[in-house]
Structures are given as C-alpha cells and as structure tokens.
Design a protein around this motif. Sequence first.
Motif, short mmCIF file in Angstrom:
data_model
loop_
_atom_site.label_atom_id
_atom_site.label_comp_id
_atom_site.label_asym_id
_atom_site.label_seq_id
_atom_site.Cartn_x
_atom_site.Cartn_y
_atom_site.Cartn_z
N UNK A 39 0.83 -1.20 0.00
CA UNK A 39 0.00 0.00 0.00
C UNK A 39 0.86 1.24 0.00
N UNK A 40 0.31 2.31 -0.53
CA UNK A 40 1.06 3.56 -0.58
C UNK A 40 1.38 4.03 0.84
N UNK A 69 5.62 -2.98 0.71
CA UNK A 69 5.70 -2.65 -0.71
C UNK A 69 4.86 -1.42 -0.99
N UNK A 70 5.48 -0.40 -1.56
CA UNK A 70 4.75 0.81 -1.89
C UNK A 70 5.60 2.05 -1.64
N UNK A 71 5.31 3.09 -2.36
CA UNK A 71 6.02 4.35 -2.18
C UNK A 71 5.06 5.41 -1.69
N UNK A 72 5.61 6.55 -1.27
CA UNK A 72 4.74 7.62 -0.83
C UNK A 72 5.46 8.64 0.02
N UNK A 73 4.71 9.65 0.44
CA UNK A 73 5.30 10.82 1.08
C UNK A 73 5.84 10.53 2.49
N UNK A 74 5.44 9.41 3.08
CA UNK A 74 5.89 9.10 4.44
C UNK A 74 7.13 8.21 4.47
#
Length: 205
Positions: A39-40, A69-74
Amino acid sequence: MNALLRYFRPEAVIRETRSRLKFSSATLDSRSRIFVSVGRLSPEKNHARLIRAFAQVHEQHPDTRLMILGGGKLEQELNELIASLGLESAVTLTGHVDNPFAIMAQSHCFVLSSDYEGQPMVILEARTLGLPVITTAFTSVGDSVPEGAGLVVPQTVKGVAQGMLAFLDGKVPSLPLDPVEYNAEAMRQFDAAIHHSAAKPVTSG
C-alpha cells in the motif's frame, strides 16, 4: 498491449529489480518468516502502527522479517522510525513495485494495518495467492475476510502484534480465493439487486 508496455518500460524494470534485490537481501536466511504489506505510504494506511507492532514480534522472534511494498510521502518518516527501533536489518521499504505479486507469493503472511479502506482489493489479491491474512477492523473489511479466511484485529499496536504472534503460533486460518468465482458471485448479487429494485412498484405522489 498497454498493460505489457507498463511492465516493460525501462523505469519499471529498474524499480522491479531494485525491489527484488531489497527482498533478497532481507530474506537471505531461509528460516526467516516474512510478513508482507502492500500500500502507498500515506497516513490512512498507518504503517507506523504496523512497524511498531512488528518490533514487539521481532523482539520475541528474531527470525521474522517485514516487507512493506509501496512508495509515498511518508517514506523518510517511516525509515526514521525503523532506525529508531533498531529494525534496519528486519524491516524493508521496497518503494513502488509495478508487480507486487512475485514478492507477495514468496512471503508467508499478509498484514494490513489501515485506519480505513474502500474496497480492500489488496486483501483479495493476498487471498488469491493463498496467503494467511491479518487485518485491522475497518468498516469495509467484512466481505473481504469472511469467517475462516483470516484474522481481524483491533486498530492498535497491541492488536496487530497479537495477530502476527497468532500467525507464528499457527492460529491464523487461510481461505484461498477463487477470483473467477468471486467475480461471478459479485455479478449474481449485482443482478439480484437490480432485479429487486426494478420489481418495486412505482407510486405516485
């Protein structure tokens, strides 16, 4: 054709390769038991709760690993949390992965720590792969994790940790999902709802 191009773009191949390398380096010990989440990296997914829960589990079971698994601002914030808990060798943030299923299939248990979800497709995907599922108790979880299909836990660090420990004790059931039958049943329910609505008499004001 567009779907194929999406997976074979150079940048997609590079991302996939990096993610696979991170997975390999995190799981060199064949005895490792791997929890995976997809998840993001955004607030509603509450990966911080998952990482803190895993810290409690890892303290008791040093052979455990967590893959997110996942990318994002955090991402930076979560990496700092991982470092502060001394989990750099046990928790891996892979970044964005175009095809998460290969890594999911090599893991042992799927965990979702969200505060809320719409339709949690990632749970259905995990069940399609035959993974045991642990998830927090958000509003829409019921249809995705019926009785015998996984473990629903409170939205707390303690709840998620207890769920992961239950898996390690062999107490989390798995019920593989047949996606073809699932879609067919969804269509049957949709058709029944439409026919029921159409059969209602129309009243005038």
